[in-house]
Design an enzyme around this catalytic site. Structure first.
Site, PDB file in Angstrom:
ATOM      1  N   SER A 137       0.854  -1.272   0.077  1.00 38.29           N
ATOM      2  CA  SER A 137       0.192  -0.033   0.105  1.00 38.29           C
ATOM      3  C   SER A 137       0.933   1.131  -0.053  1.00 38.29           C
ATOM      4  O   SER A 137       1.946   1.267   0.576  1.00 38.29           O
ATOM      5  CB  SER A 137      -0.972  -0.059   1.191  1.00 38.29           C
ATOM      6  OG  SER A 137      -1.506   1.439   1.337  1.00 38.29           O
ATOM      7  N   TYR A 150      -1.568  -0.562  10.539  1.00 40.10           N
ATOM      8  CA  TYR A 150      -1.441  -0.920   9.316  1.00 40.10           C
ATOM      9  C   TYR A 150      -0.435  -0.461   8.398  1.00 40.10           C
ATOM     10  O   TYR A 150       0.259  -1.007   7.558  1.00 40.10           O
ATOM     11  CB  TYR A 150      -2.789  -0.305   8.496  1.00 40.10           C
ATOM     12  CG  TYR A 150      -3.116  -0.470   7.328  1.00 40.10           C
ATOM     13  CD1 TYR A 150      -3.569  -1.657   6.742  1.00 40.10           C
ATOM     14  CD2 TYR A 150      -2.958   0.367   6.308  1.00 40.10           C
ATOM     15  CE1 TYR A 150      -3.746  -2.114   5.427  1.00 40.10           C
ATOM     16  CE2 TYR A 150      -2.923   0.151   4.861  1.00 40.10           C
ATOM     17  CZ  TYR A 150      -3.537  -1.168   4.338  1.00 40.10           C
ATOM     18  OH  TYR A 150      -3.603  -1.245   3.154  1.00 40.10           O
TER      19      TYR A 150
END
Length: 167
Positions: A137, A150
């Site tokens: 990501s 995350y």
């Protein structure tokens, strides 16, 4: 016919990746925790022209990953591609920091990929070919509010995958 694994195939990018690869007529091993959604993805894979192998379970469990890879080898003899897409992420404000949330996130996002890398790399080396694609990501490089675990897990995953590529 190409043999490919897609982890996190129950929804989103994982499901769509599986369907797109199935449109090429590929065999797609589908890994995911949510059985009903995994079965829905399998139906879409077959409708798109591919063959589906369901692997219900968690990438965070090394024994399940070993069992899933054994099932792939038994059914297809190995893999040509592995798309390591499985990921989780709960919102967590640092003011309410929880090491357990970080651990849970890393177990799926980082160690889930590690378990699959450990499983598939020897077979790909033995057959002399293979592609491993890890889905990270932008959060690996640019942290966002309330997403520390995350972002940290995706940074670790990106670094791990880059090191594996170099090796």
């Amino acid at each position: 016919m190409i043999r490919v694994l897609v982890t996190g195939a129950t929804s989103g990018l994982g499901r769509e990746t599986a369907v797109q690869l199935a449109r090429r007529g590929w065999r797609v091993a589908l890994s995911g925790r949510r059985r009903e959604q995994l079965e829905e993805t399998a139906e879409r894979v077959v409708e798109a022209g591919g063959k589906a192998l369901l692997l219900h379970g968690s990438v965070a469990d090394p024994a399940e990953v070993r069992g899933h890879y054994a099932a792939i080898k038994a059914a297809w003899g190995g893999l040509d591609w592995a798309v390591l897409n499985a990921g989780v992420g709960d919102s967590m404000d640092a003011k309410d920091f929880s090491a357990e949330t970080v651990r849970w996130t890393f177990e799926t996002n980082v160690f889930g990929a590690c378990h699959w890398l450990e499983a598939v790399i020897p077979g790909m080396i033995a057959q002399g070919s293979g592609v491993i694609a890890g889905v990270s990501s932008l959060a690996a490089f640019r942290s966002m509010p309330k997403s520390g675990p995350y972002c940290a897990s995706k940074a670790a995953l990106s670094s791990l995958l880059e090191a594996a590529r170099i090796d």
